[in-house]
Design an enzyme around this catalytic site. Sequence first.
Site, PDB file in Angstrom:
ATOM      1  N   ASP A 222      -3.663  -7.626   3.799  1.00 53.59           N
ATOM      2  CA  ASP A 222      -2.901  -6.505   3.264  1.00 53.59           C
ATOM      3  C   ASP A 222      -1.437  -6.945   3.149  1.00 53.59           C
ATOM      4  O   ASP A 222      -1.169  -8.125   3.015  1.00 53.59           O
ATOM      5  CB  ASP A 222      -3.071  -5.269   4.154  1.00 53.59           C
ATOM      6  CG  ASP A 222      -2.987  -3.971   3.365  1.00 53.59           C
ATOM      7  OD1 ASP A 222      -1.916  -3.720   2.772  1.00 53.59           O
ATOM      8  OD2 ASP A 222      -3.955  -3.205   3.338  1.00 53.59           O
ATOM      9  N   HIS A 245      -0.747  -9.081   0.406  1.00 51.58           N
ATOM     10  CA  HIS A 245      -0.298  -8.216  -0.684  1.00 51.58           C
ATOM     11  C   HIS A 245       1.205  -8.261  -0.888  1.00 51.58           C
ATOM     12  O   HIS A 245       1.757  -7.418  -1.582  1.00 51.58           O
ATOM     13  CB  HIS A 245      -0.754  -6.776  -0.428  1.00 51.58           C
ATOM     14  CG  HIS A 245      -2.231  -6.586  -0.499  1.00 51.58           C
ATOM     15  ND1 HIS A 245      -2.845  -5.367  -0.295  1.00 51.58           N
ATOM     16  CD2 HIS A 245      -3.243  -7.470  -0.739  1.00 51.58           C
ATOM     17  CE1 HIS A 245      -4.161  -5.508  -0.411  1.00 51.58           C
ATOM     18  NE2 HIS A 245      -4.423  -6.775  -0.672  1.00 51.58           N
TER      19      HIS A 245
END
Length: 396
Positions: A222, A245
Amino acid sequence: MKLSGCNLPGIIVMVFVMLSSSSTSAITNFNVLNFGAIPTGRTDSADSFLKAWNAACGTADSTFIYVPKGRYLVGPLAFKGQCKSSQIIIRIDGTIVAPLDYGVLGKSNNWFSFEDVSGVSIIGRGTFDAKGPSLWACKASNSNSCPSGATTLSFTKSNNIRINGLTSLNSQMFHIVINGCQNVHLEGVKIVAAGNSPNTDGIHVQLSRNVEILSTSIKTGDDCISIGSGTENLWIEQVTCGPGHGISIGSLAKDLEEEGVQNVTVKKTIFSNTQNGLRIKSWARPSNGYVQGIRFIDSVMKNVQNPIVIDQNYCPRNENCPGQVSGIKINDIVYEDIRGTSSTPIAIKFDCSVKNPCTGIKLQNVNLTYLNKTAQSFCSNVVGKAIDLVRPNSCL
């Protein structure tokens, strides 16, 4: 807001010089082995760790908790203040292992949590091994019986915190959370999780002031670093990210009444094969929040899907926000010396709110390509300027 950084050996030397230089100061040592901790990784030593903390917390002197080399099975623990000791140094040289049954951790939102503490330093070359893959597999199976998972290391309503040299491995959820804290320094931290691990943000900061994140490597599924509402005076420097991310401000506009994000510097970062590079995102919902005074300086992008992106129309699965617009006000955002490669044609994307356009956006010395070809820019509801070299051609 930048403070001077230092490496782990320097911190240890500094600590002991400081503690030994004052004739009125003393340091009291607590070894978890003396409280019954067993370094074989088979017997839960949570009670021994908590006893060592309580002893240190209840001592008026500066205190030193030591976790020697070895493997320590430890269930969820909550370390609470207020402590008599104004300085508690926790040195971890061993590996702290979560219980094999991830359901045990699922009963708690945090594995190791510190609340209302001051002057706590966690240093050493040790590892937190949270055994996250079994929970990730459960979530990947779309089972309705999976526990939500736990954050590995959490600090809440605390100040003067130092974290240096540790490794966080395979967290169930977020690796490190800084929530409602002041004066926090993280340096030389290593965060590792699989690129497909869900919700395993590396470091999350919210409702906090005067936070530094330096010389840290983050590989996760993430956001490498996520920056929530109420963050002010955050300095990020020499961070490598990938997989992950990217570094994200947001998601914002979760609530109508929401504190803003301001005075954030992200400098000398490297992004490799990440979903995003430098991202600001908000839900397409009403909010009185804002983002201002952000500086993204000297970043290298290596095969990044969205190197530069502002998304104020974030509405995953079109739930709870279709047809709405973001109330977040975004102003005074600088991108300077950003270079490298995009893995998609659009390397710069400013998708701002039709009701609250992004203003004061500046691009300076930006050079991003797509497959060694010219990349593209996309602008919607944004006002700003481009100076010096900017590639792809600016749409501001």
